[in-house]
Design a protein around this motif. Structure first.
Motif, PDB file in Angstrom:
ATOM      1  N   PRO A 112       0.794  -1.232   0.000  1.00 14.18           N
ATOM      2  CA  PRO A 112       0.000   0.000   0.000  1.00 14.18           C
ATOM      3  C   PRO A 112       0.829   1.285   0.000  1.00 14.18           C
ATOM      4  CG  PRO A 112      -0.076  -1.034   2.174  1.00 14.18           C
ATOM      5  CD  PRO A 112       0.603  -2.006   1.258  1.00 14.18           C
ATOM      6  N   VAL A 113       1.962   1.282   0.709  1.00 13.51           N
ATOM      7  CA  VAL A 113       2.763   2.515   0.801  1.00 13.51           C
ATOM      8  C   VAL A 113       3.362   2.890  -0.552  1.00 13.51           C
ATOM      9  CG1 VAL A 113       4.780   3.591   1.884  1.00 13.51           C
ATOM     10  CG2 VAL A 113       3.241   2.194   3.255  1.00 13.51           C
ATOM     11  N   THR A 114       3.702   1.889  -1.365  1.00 12.87           N
ATOM     12  CA  THR A 114       4.259   2.171  -2.694  1.00 12.87           C
ATOM     13  C   THR A 114       3.261   2.945  -3.552  1.00 12.87           C
ATOM     14  OG1 THR A 114       5.688   0.225  -2.625  1.00 12.87           O
ATOM     15  CG2 THR A 114       5.240   1.147  -4.787  1.00 12.87           C
ATOM     16  N   TRP A 115       1.993   2.702  -3.372  1.00 14.96           N
ATOM     17  CA  TRP A 115       0.972   3.449  -4.105  1.00 14.96           C
ATOM     18  C   TRP A 115       0.842   4.879  -3.574  1.00 14.96           C
ATOM     19  CZ3 TRP A 115      -2.096   2.331  -8.280  1.00 14.96           C
ATOM     20  CH2 TRP A 115      -2.021   1.028  -8.769  1.00 14.96           C
ATOM     21  N   VAL A 116       0.900   5.023  -2.264  1.00 14.12           N
ATOM     22  CA  VAL A 116       0.610   6.313  -1.647  1.00 14.12           C
ATOM     23  C   VAL A 116       1.790   7.275  -1.760  1.00 14.12           C
ATOM     24  CG1 VAL A 116       0.059   7.461   0.534  1.00 14.12           C
ATOM     25  CG2 VAL A 116      -1.014   5.267  -0.028  1.00 14.12           C
ATOM     26  N   TYR A 117       2.971   6.825  -1.399  1.00 12.65           N
ATOM     27  CA  TYR A 117       4.117   7.704  -1.176  1.00 12.65           C
ATOM     28  C   TYR A 117       4.516   8.534  -2.411  1.00 12.65           C
ATOM     29  CZ  TYR A 117       8.133   9.146   1.628  1.00 12.65           C
ATOM     30  OH  TYR A 117       9.037   9.873   2.349  1.00 12.65           O
ATOM     31  N   PRO A 118       4.790   7.908  -3.564  1.00 13.08           N
ATOM     32  CA  PRO A 118       5.216   8.720  -4.713  1.00 13.08           C
ATOM     33  C   PRO A 118       4.128   9.661  -5.211  1.00 13.08           C
ATOM     34  CG  PRO A 118       5.814   6.404  -5.006  1.00 13.08           C
ATOM     35  CD  PRO A 118       4.860   6.462  -3.852  1.00 13.08           C
ATOM     36  N   ALA A 119       2.851   9.292  -5.029  1.00 15.97           N
ATOM     37  CA  ALA A 119       1.757  10.123  -5.530  1.00 15.97           C
ATOM     38  C   ALA A 119       1.570  11.390  -4.721  1.00 15.97           C
ATOM     39  CB  ALA A 119       0.455   9.319  -5.532  1.00 15.97           C
ATOM     40  N   GLU A 120       2.136  11.445  -3.506  1.00 14.97           N
ATOM     41  CA  GLU A 120       1.866  12.591  -2.639  1.00 14.97           C
ATOM     42  C   GLU A 120       3.061  13.517  -2.422  1.00 14.97           C
ATOM     43  OE1 GLU A 120       0.606  11.001   1.104  1.00 14.97           O
ATOM     44  OE2 GLU A 120       2.516  10.048   1.549  1.00 14.97           O
ATOM     45  N   ILE A 121       4.259  13.147  -2.881  1.00  9.71           N
ATOM     46  CA  ILE A 121       5.432  13.938  -2.492  1.00  9.71           C
ATOM     47  C   ILE A 121       5.850  15.007  -3.499  1.00  9.71           C
ATOM     48  CG2 ILE A 121       6.334  12.124  -0.994  1.00  9.71           C
ATOM     49  CD1 ILE A 121       8.326  11.375  -3.165  1.00  9.71           C
ATOM     50  N   PHE A 122       5.516  14.849  -4.776  1.00  9.92           N
ATOM     51  CA  PHE A 122       6.012  15.793  -5.785  1.00  9.92           C
ATOM     52  C   PHE A 122       5.201  17.093  -5.794  1.00  9.92           C
ATOM     53  CE2 PHE A 122       7.832  11.909  -7.564  1.00  9.92           C
ATOM     54  CZ  PHE A 122       9.111  12.347  -7.895  1.00  9.92           C
ATOM     55  N   PRO A 123       5.853  18.218  -6.185  1.00 11.95           N
ATOM     56  CA  PRO A 123       5.106  19.462  -6.380  1.00 11.95           C
ATOM     57  C   PRO A 123       4.041  19.275  -7.460  1.00 11.95           C
ATOM     58  CG  PRO A 123       7.483  19.863  -6.438  1.00 11.95           C
ATOM     59  CD  PRO A 123       7.291  18.383  -6.454  1.00 11.95           C
ATOM     60  N   LEU A 124       3.008  20.093  -7.429  1.00 13.92           N
ATOM     61  CA  LEU A 124       1.880  19.951  -8.343  1.00 13.92           C
ATOM     62  C   LEU A 124       2.319  19.911  -9.801  1.00 13.92           C
ATOM     63  CD1 LEU A 124      -1.134  19.902  -8.964  1.00 13.92           C
ATOM     64  CD2 LEU A 124      -1.182  22.386  -8.673  1.00 13.92           C
ATOM     65  N   LYS A 125       3.201  20.822 -10.205  1.00 21.33           N
ATOM     66  CA  LYS A 125       3.571  20.899 -11.619  1.00 21.33           C
ATOM     67  C   LYS A 125       4.405  19.714 -12.081  1.00 21.33           C
ATOM     68  CE  LYS A 125       7.613  23.827 -10.646  1.00 21.33           C
ATOM     69  NZ  LYS A 125       8.285  25.105 -10.952  1.00 21.33           N
ATOM     70  N   LEU A 126       5.008  18.972 -11.139  1.00 19.24           N
ATOM     71  CA  LEU A 126       5.836  17.809 -11.499  1.00 19.24           C
ATOM     72  C   LEU A 126       5.180  16.483 -11.124  1.00 19.24           C
ATOM     73  CD1 LEU A 126       9.346  19.066 -10.271  1.00 19.24           C
ATOM     74  CD2 LEU A 126       8.432  19.131 -12.593  1.00 19.24           C
ATOM     75  N   ARG A 127       3.949  16.537 -10.617  1.00 19.05           N
ATOM     76  CA  ARG A 127       3.350  15.328 -10.048  1.00 19.05           C
ATOM     77  C   ARG A 127       3.130  14.238 -11.091  1.00 19.05           C
ATOM     78  NH1 ARG A 127      -0.804  17.320  -6.557  1.00 19.05           N
ATOM     79  NH2 ARG A 127       1.015  17.861  -5.315  1.00 19.05           N
ATOM     80  N   ALA A 128       2.584  14.594 -12.242  1.00 16.44           N
ATOM     81  CA  ALA A 128       2.325  13.591 -13.277  1.00 16.44           C
ATOM     82  C   ALA A 128       3.638  13.002 -13.794  1.00 16.44           C
ATOM     83  CB  ALA A 128       1.528  14.205 -14.425  1.00 16.44           C
ATOM     84  N   GLN A 129       4.648  13.866 -14.000  1.00 21.02           N
ATOM     85  CA  GLN A 129       5.937  13.379 -14.496  1.00 21.02           C
ATOM     86  C   GLN A 129       6.616  12.477 -13.462  1.00 21.02           C
ATOM     87  OE1 GLN A 129       4.909  16.537 -14.653  1.00 21.02           O
ATOM     88  NE2 GLN A 129       4.843  16.981 -16.842  1.00 21.02           N
ATOM     89  N   GLY A 130       6.567  12.889 -12.189  1.00 18.74           N
ATOM     90  CA  GLY A 130       7.175  12.077 -11.136  1.00 18.74           C
ATOM     91  C   GLY A 130       6.508  10.724 -11.003  1.00 18.74           C
ATOM     92  N   ALA A 131       5.163  10.717 -11.038  1.00 13.87           N
ATOM     93  CA  ALA A 131       4.438   9.450 -10.961  1.00 13.87           C
ATOM     94  C   ALA A 131       4.747   8.573 -12.161  1.00 13.87           C
ATOM     95  CB  ALA A 131       2.933   9.720 -10.878  1.00 13.87           C
ATOM     96  N   SER A 132       4.918   9.197 -13.325  1.00 14.86           N
ATOM     97  CA  SER A 132       5.234   8.446 -14.537  1.00 14.86           C
ATOM     98  C   SER A 132       6.595   7.770 -14.427  1.00 14.86           C
ATOM     99  CB  SER A 132       5.204   9.390 -15.747  1.00 14.86           C
ATOM    100  OG  SER A 132       5.499   8.697 -16.938  1.00 14.86           O
ATOM    101  N   ILE A 133       7.604   8.516 -13.933  1.00 12.42           N
ATOM    102  CA  ILE A 133       8.936   7.935 -13.747  1.00 12.42           C
ATOM    103  C   ILE A 133       8.862   6.748 -12.780  1.00 12.42           C
ATOM    104  CG2 ILE A 133      11.179   8.336 -12.647  1.00 12.42           C
ATOM    105  CD1 ILE A 133      11.183   9.434 -15.353  1.00 12.42           C
ATOM    106  N   GLY A 134       8.141   6.930 -11.670  1.00 13.78           N
ATOM    107  CA  GLY A 134       8.012   5.845 -10.701  1.00 13.78           C
ATOM    108  C   GLY A 134       7.362   4.619 -11.300  1.00 13.78           C
ATOM    109  N   MET A 135       6.321   4.818 -12.111  1.00 16.47           N
ATOM    110  CA  MET A 135       5.633   3.676 -12.695  1.00 16.47           C
ATOM    111  C   MET A 135       6.479   2.991 -13.759  1.00 16.47           C
ATOM    112  SD  MET A 135       3.139   1.868 -12.072  1.00 16.47           S
ATOM    113  CE  MET A 135       2.640   3.007 -10.779  1.00 16.47           C
ATOM    114  N   VAL A 136       7.307   3.751 -14.482  1.00 15.19           N
ATOM    115  CA  VAL A 136       8.232   3.136 -15.436  1.00 15.19           C
ATOM    116  C   VAL A 136       9.199   2.205 -14.708  1.00 15.19           C
ATOM    117  CG1 VAL A 136      10.197   3.610 -16.946  1.00 15.19           C
ATOM    118  CG2 VAL A 136       8.087   4.899 -17.230  1.00 15.19           C
ATOM    119  N   VAL A 137       9.750   2.690 -13.594  1.00 15.26           N
ATOM    120  CA  VAL A 137      10.656   1.848 -12.799  1.00 15.26           C
ATOM    121  C   VAL A 137       9.903   0.622 -12.260  1.00 15.26           C
ATOM    122  CG1 VAL A 137      12.067   1.762 -10.703  1.00 15.26           C
ATOM    123  CG2 VAL A 137      12.121   3.788 -12.166  1.00 15.26           C
TER     124      VAL A 137
END
Length: 508
Positions: free
Chosen positions: A402-427
């Motif tokens: 559960p934490v893997t789903w929550v943590y990356p989705a909540e830490i990035f600034p708004l303007k980078l959130r989609a890009q950050g989540a995308s990088i995490g999901m690629v990994v």
């Protein structure tokens, strides 16, 4: 800082700390998370369907490995495409697109007269999975309140667990059907929920944070009033979002010029080429947690559990499939820990989970090694394999899942959130694909017991990574995360002593 203190005090004055979960927001997240149930079903049902596919289509172990892993390879493409799509079309329509791609894949897999068509369907479903797994946690994090965000954002993982168990049950009950029909029905039945849910999603609201980034303030405010527990909370959240987006907090217009480019252009440079130390830390945390989720062996257990149990000494097909149902039931049962995430916090669950996984993987390695080397059937080793497998799945779902789903989705600034989540999901998908494709060759090279000793060693590294590099985010507003991840912050300094060394090294 003064502004943040004022916001927090306003929240406390209005009693928001004691509010429960907003039912409307939770309902929206439930619908968005349904794609996770379908994905989980595909994962669970494929573990048993591969037994029958190999027999019907006369494919070899290499082709089975490719079939198992190709979904995650194609999910990489979906994850990268979803970042641009979600910023351009919005979070809601990106989720609709995910359902459509999965529907196409399910049709092809259910029809599949041969291996190439089956593989094509698996690829189409994989692209849909990539879209869904990137956007679902972003949408849920952006629509939920800070006090319930941990529980609500982990709902997709609950969906995956439910889907996996459903897939295992489908394997068991459809195994009696004719060979050519059974596995095709197992894979093709996902068409029905995919179609119905794609229609349901159109009735969901858009993410208020995305609407603000588009300058559509009036719509964002109306949605925040629906997904917040009170008018005061909605006003506080709306004010925070405007401040982060670079819009005057006193602006009362329904529509303004978008504050920044919203198509993702330039954001990648800020995230990857010229990140601030704060963003670099966020990126490191995101990559690490997504990598270790699958590098610690969960995919090997969930997808190849029939093979593991067969190696442990279970030979009957019915008993193998029953054993996998036990794995799925364990996974779903221990997802109840997500209820503790907003009370206990992310870090305690994550560290406890990883410690238990280390012990369970070590036990599984000992049991499988004994079974392989024993001259006659060893009941104690068989029992140890069963107990260790279920224990591993239980501890994985207490925290890491559960934490893997929550943590990356909540830490990035708004303007980078989609890009950050995308990088995490690629990994995430890349690591999962690597484990899916390489597990059979690895255990043939170093023995199946040796492969789980390897996963135990990786889990030890994961524990230290989580301890030193992941600060607690419980109860924090999304707009507060930059301060939390700022080097030298008083709240983080004592917990993250390894960050200074790593960040200095990356600047050298």
């Amino acid at each position: 800082m003064e502004e943040r203190k004022e916001v927090v005090s306003m929240e406390e004055a209005n009693g928001e700390n004691g509010e429960g979960i907003n039912k409307y927001a939770c309902g929206c997240v439930d619908v968005a998370s349904m794609i996770s149930i379908i994905f989980g079903y595909d994962t669970g049902v494929m573990s048993g369907a591969m037994i029958f596919i190999k027999e019907d289509l006369k494919v070899n172990d290499t082709q089975i490995s490719v079939l198992a892993g190709i979904l995650n390879v194609c999910a990489l493409v979906g994850s990268l495409a979803a970042e641009r799509t979600s910023d351009f079309l919005g979070r809601r329509y990106t989720i609709v697109l995910a359902f459509i791609m999965f529907l196409v894949g399910s049709v092809l897999m259910g029809y599949a007269p041969n291996y190439p068509i089956l593989l094509t369907g698996r690829c189409a479903a994989g692209v849909g999975v990539g879209y869904a797994l990137m956007i679902a946690p972003v949408y849920t994090a952006e629509i939920s309140s800070p006090k319930s965000r941990g529980f609500i954002t982990s709902l997709p993982e609950l969906g995956i667990s439910t889907g996996i168990l459903t897939g295992y049950l489908a394997n068991y009950f459809m195994a009696a059907l004719p060979l050519k029909l059974g596995w095709r029905l197992m894979l093709g039945i996902a068409v029905v929920p995919s179609l119905s849910l794609a229609i349901c999603i159109l009735k969901m609201p858009e993410s208020p944070r995305w609407l603000v980034m588009q300058g559509r303030l009036g719509e964002a405010k109306r949605i925040l009033l629906k997904v917040s527990n009170s008018k005061e909370e909605a006003q506080i959240r709306f004010r925070d979002i405007k401040l982060v987006a670079g819009i005057d907090e006193d602006c009362n217009e329904d529509s303004v010029k978008p504050p920044t480019s919203t198509n993702g252009g330039g954001m990648w440079k800020e995230l990857l080429l010229r990140p601030t130390p704060t963003v670099r830390w966020m990126l490191l945390a995101t990559i690490g947690i997504h990598f270790f989720e699958h590098a610690t062996g969960i995919e090997a257990v969930m997808l190849f559990s029939p093979r593991i149990l067969k190696k442990a000494g279970v030979t009957s097909k019915d008993k193998l499939l029953l054993g996998t149902i036990g794995v799925g039931l364990t996974k779903l049962t221990f997802m109840a820990s997500m209820l503790l995430m907003d009370r206990v916090g992310r870090r305690p669950l994550l560290l406890t989970s990883t410690a238990g996984m280390i012990a369970a993987l070590t036990g599984l390695g000992i049991g499988l090694t004994n079974v392989e080397n024993a001259k006659e059937k060893s009941l104690w080793a068989l029992g140890l394999c069963f107990v260790s497998t279920y224990t591993f799945v239980a501890f994985f779902n207490i925290g890491v899942a559960p934490v893997t789903w929550v943590y990356p989705a909540e830490i990035f600034p708004l303007k980078l959130r989609a890009q950050g989540a995308s990088i995490g999901m690629v990994v995430n998908r890349g690591t999962k694909a690597a484990i899916s494709i390489s597990f059979i060759p690895i255990y043939k090279a170093i023995t199946i017991g040796g492969s789980f000793f390897m996963f135990a060693g990786i889990s030890v590294v994961a524990w230290f990574f989580f301890y030193f590099l992941l600060p607690e985010t419980k109860g924090k507003h999304l707009e507060e995360m930059e301060e939390l991840f700022t080097r030298g912050s008083r709240s983080n300094k004592s917990k993250n002593v390894g960050v200074e060394i790593l960040l200095k090294g990356s600047n050298a």
